[in-house]
Design a protein around this motif. Structure first.
Motif, mmCIF file in Angstrom:
data_model
loop_
_atom_site.group_PDB
_atom_site.id
_atom_site.type_symbol
_atom_site.label_atom_id
_atom_site.label_comp_id
_atom_site.label_asym_id
_atom_site.label_seq_id
_atom_site.Cartn_x
_atom_site.Cartn_y
_atom_site.Cartn_z
ATOM 1 N N SER A 171 39.973 39.221 15.012
ATOM 2 C CA SER A 171 38.986 39.957 15.911
ATOM 3 C C SER A 171 39.074 39.039 17.328
ATOM 4 C CB SER A 171 37.684 39.565 15.463
ATOM 5 O OG SER A 171 36.623 39.937 16.613
ATOM 6 N N THR A 172 39.251 39.789 18.274
ATOM 7 C CA THR A 172 39.343 39.130 19.763
ATOM 8 C C THR A 172 38.245 39.092 20.512
ATOM 9 O OG1 THR A 172 39.789 41.445 20.555
ATOM 10 C CG2 THR A 172 41.912 40.215 19.771
ATOM 11 N N LEU A 173 37.084 39.835 20.093
ATOM 12 C CA LEU A 173 35.940 39.663 21.014
ATOM 13 C C LEU A 173 35.412 38.540 20.781
ATOM 14 C CD1 LEU A 173 34.063 43.508 20.536
ATOM 15 C CD2 LEU A 173 35.503 41.928 22.548
ATOM 16 N N GLU A 174 35.166 37.710 19.626
ATOM 17 C CA GLU A 174 34.539 36.449 19.328
ATOM 18 C C GLU A 174 35.575 35.478 20.081
ATOM 19 O OE1 GLU A 174 35.360 37.988 16.177
ATOM 20 O OE2 GLU A 174 33.676 39.175 16.495
ATOM 21 N N LYS A 175 36.916 35.431 19.744
ATOM 22 C CA LYS A 175 37.937 34.435 20.604
ATOM 23 C C LYS A 175 38.743 35.124 21.097
ATOM 24 C CE LYS A 175 36.469 31.369 16.668
ATOM 25 N NZ LYS A 175 37.348 30.582 15.447
ATOM 26 N N GLY A 176 38.768 34.976 22.352
ATOM 27 C CA GLY A 176 39.991 35.494 23.360
ATOM 28 C C GLY A 176 39.790 35.653 24.702
ATOM 29 N N TYR A 177 40.794 36.051 25.482
ATOM 30 C CA TYR A 177 40.519 36.271 26.963
ATOM 31 C C TYR A 177 39.800 37.359 27.612
ATOM 32 C CZ TYR A 177 43.321 32.020 27.826
ATOM 33 O OH TYR A 177 44.007 31.046 27.896
ATOM 34 N N ASP A 178 39.001 37.483 28.629
ATOM 35 C CA ASP A 178 38.475 38.667 29.138
ATOM 36 C C ASP A 178 38.302 38.490 30.770
ATOM 37 O OD1 ASP A 178 37.295 41.191 29.249
ATOM 38 O OD2 ASP A 178 35.267 40.434 28.837
ATOM 39 N N PHE A 179 38.232 39.512 31.250
ATOM 40 C CA PHE A 179 38.146 39.338 32.696
ATOM 41 C C PHE A 179 37.064 40.207 33.335
ATOM 42 C CE2 PHE A 179 41.088 42.732 32.128
ATOM 43 C CZ PHE A 179 40.856 43.524 33.431
ATOM 44 N N ILE A 180 36.879 39.915 34.429
ATOM 45 C CA ILE A 180 35.570 40.765 35.139
ATOM 46 C C ILE A 180 36.472 41.105 36.786
ATOM 47 C CG2 ILE A 180 33.582 41.189 36.452
ATOM 48 C CD1 ILE A 180 33.448 41.001 33.461
ATOM 49 N N ASP A 181 36.977 42.129 36.797
ATOM 50 C CA ASP A 181 37.365 42.837 38.096
ATOM 51 C C ASP A 181 35.993 42.847 39.063
ATOM 52 O OD1 ASP A 181 38.530 44.154 40.417
ATOM 53 O OD2 ASP A 181 39.865 45.132 38.959
ATOM 54 N N ILE A 182 36.050 41.901 39.995
ATOM 55 C CA ILE A 182 34.760 42.146 40.749
ATOM 56 C C ILE A 182 34.727 43.045 41.919
ATOM 57 C CG2 ILE A 182 33.568 40.898 42.835
ATOM 58 C CD1 ILE A 182 34.119 38.314 41.346
ATOM 59 N N PRO A 183 35.798 43.520 42.714
ATOM 60 C CA PRO A 183 36.091 44.644 43.475
ATOM 61 C C PRO A 183 35.795 45.732 42.892
ATOM 62 C CG PRO A 183 37.885 43.044 44.097
ATOM 63 C CD PRO A 183 37.202 42.668 42.782
ATOM 64 N N GLU A 184 36.345 45.938 41.607
ATOM 65 C CA GLU A 184 36.031 47.312 40.697
ATOM 66 C C GLU A 184 34.510 47.460 40.456
ATOM 67 O OE1 GLU A 184 38.623 49.665 37.596
ATOM 68 O OE2 GLU A 184 37.834 47.711 36.883
ATOM 69 N N GLN A 185 33.928 46.475 40.057
ATOM 70 C CA GLN A 185 32.487 46.329 39.646
ATOM 71 C C GLN A 185 31.733 46.644 40.658
ATOM 72 O OE1 GLN A 185 31.336 46.493 36.440
ATOM 73 N NE2 GLN A 185 33.141 46.180 35.481
ATOM 74 N N GLU A 186 31.961 45.952 41.779
ATOM 75 C CA GLU A 186 31.247 46.355 42.949
ATOM 76 C C GLU A 186 31.280 47.719 43.580
ATOM 77 O OE1 GLU A 186 31.034 41.749 45.101
ATOM 78 O OE2 GLU A 186 32.479 43.074 45.695
ATOM 79 N N ASN A 187 32.581 48.153 43.114
ATOM 80 C CA ASN A 187 32.781 49.537 43.784
ATOM 81 C C ASN A 187 32.034 50.685 42.951
ATOM 82 O OD1 ASN A 187 33.750 51.854 45.636
ATOM 83 N ND2 ASN A 187 35.170 52.195 43.491
ATOM 84 N N ILE A 188 31.866 50.466 41.531
ATOM 85 C CA ILE A 188 31.385 51.302 40.562
ATOM 86 C C ILE A 188 29.805 51.248 40.753
ATOM 87 C CG2 ILE A 188 30.711 51.460 37.945
ATOM 88 C CD1 ILE A 188 33.447 50.577 37.478
ATOM 89 N N ARG A 189 29.205 49.757 41.141
ATOM 90 C CA ARG A 189 27.763 49.703 40.993
ATOM 91 C C ARG A 189 27.245 49.741 42.264
ATOM 92 N NH1 ARG A 189 26.777 47.734 35.626
ATOM 93 N NH2 ARG A 189 28.673 47.048 34.590
#
Length: 227
Positions: A171-189
């Protein structure tokens, strides 16, 4: 009027009792009954027998109607009982299904912030915040929920059902890399992000805050997503 013999009156009496004799015969019978007690007794017995017979006919008709009514009521009650049973069974199945979904499928339980270790936080040149997540309580995470409040606080909340499952090795959700694309999230929201947290507004761990100096994202993290 000449006296009519009792034998003749007895022959006419059944017709008289049934009221089917002629008017003349009726007068003759009534004249005779007015002074003959013997014929009066026979007339009264015939009349009583007729009333009993008529009563039996009425009772029989009433009994038939009563039986038919009871049968109809029983059938109607049986139909109602059947429909009630179907409704109760369907309701029970629906409740059990909702309970199953609520306990095993519905992602309503949030992973506490102290169960998650955030490490290797870095930033890419195009505004992505990358981090490594390690949830070490031994149970699987089914989804990561993203939300942004009015203050500009962005939350990454790990969700699982009430009935938890053991974490799977791959499983990768418990242990793994993730990222937040700030420009994309700000544009969506249509809203600026001021900080990123793991957890909820009541139970959170800071990952990044505007103005915070972060190192470049590690090569391992970038390779994970092909950056």
């Amino acid at each position: 009027m000449r006296e009519v013999p009792c034998e003749i009156i007895e022959d006419i009496l059944p017709l008289y009792v049934d009221d089917v004799c002629s008017e003349e015969s009726k007068n003759i019978v009534e004249e005779h009954l007015s002074h003959c007690e013997q014929c009066q007794m026979k007339w009264k017995r015939m009349k009583a027998d007729l009333l009993i017979t008529e009563k039996k006919k009425v009772d029989s008709t009433t009994d038939d109607r009563l039986i038919k009514r009871m049968a109809a009521t029983w059938k109607q009650g049986r139909k109602k009982s059947f429909m009630k049973g179907v409704f109760i069974s369907a309701l029970t199945i629906a409740v059990l299904l909702l309970v199953y979904v609520g306990l095993f499928q519905w992602q309503i339980s949030s992973v506490p912030a102290d169960k998650a270790e955030i490490s290797d936080v870095g930033e890419t040149g195009d505004g992505k915040i990358m981090y490594h997540l390690n949830i070490d309580d031994g149970y699987s995470v089914n989804t990561l929920k993203y939300s942004l409040d009015d203050n500009g606080d962005f939350y990454i909340t790990a969700k699982r059902p009430v009935v938890k499952e053991k974490a799977q090795p791959l499983s990768t959700l418990e242990k793994g890399y993730d990222f937040i694309d700030i420009p994309e999230q700000e544009n969506i929201r249509s809203q600026k992000i001021k900080a990123i947290y793991f957890g909820t507004s009541d139970d959170r761990t800071l990952i990044w805050k505007k103005g915070m100096q972060l190192p470049d994202a590690s090569e391992e993290a970038k390779e994970r997503f092909g950056f």
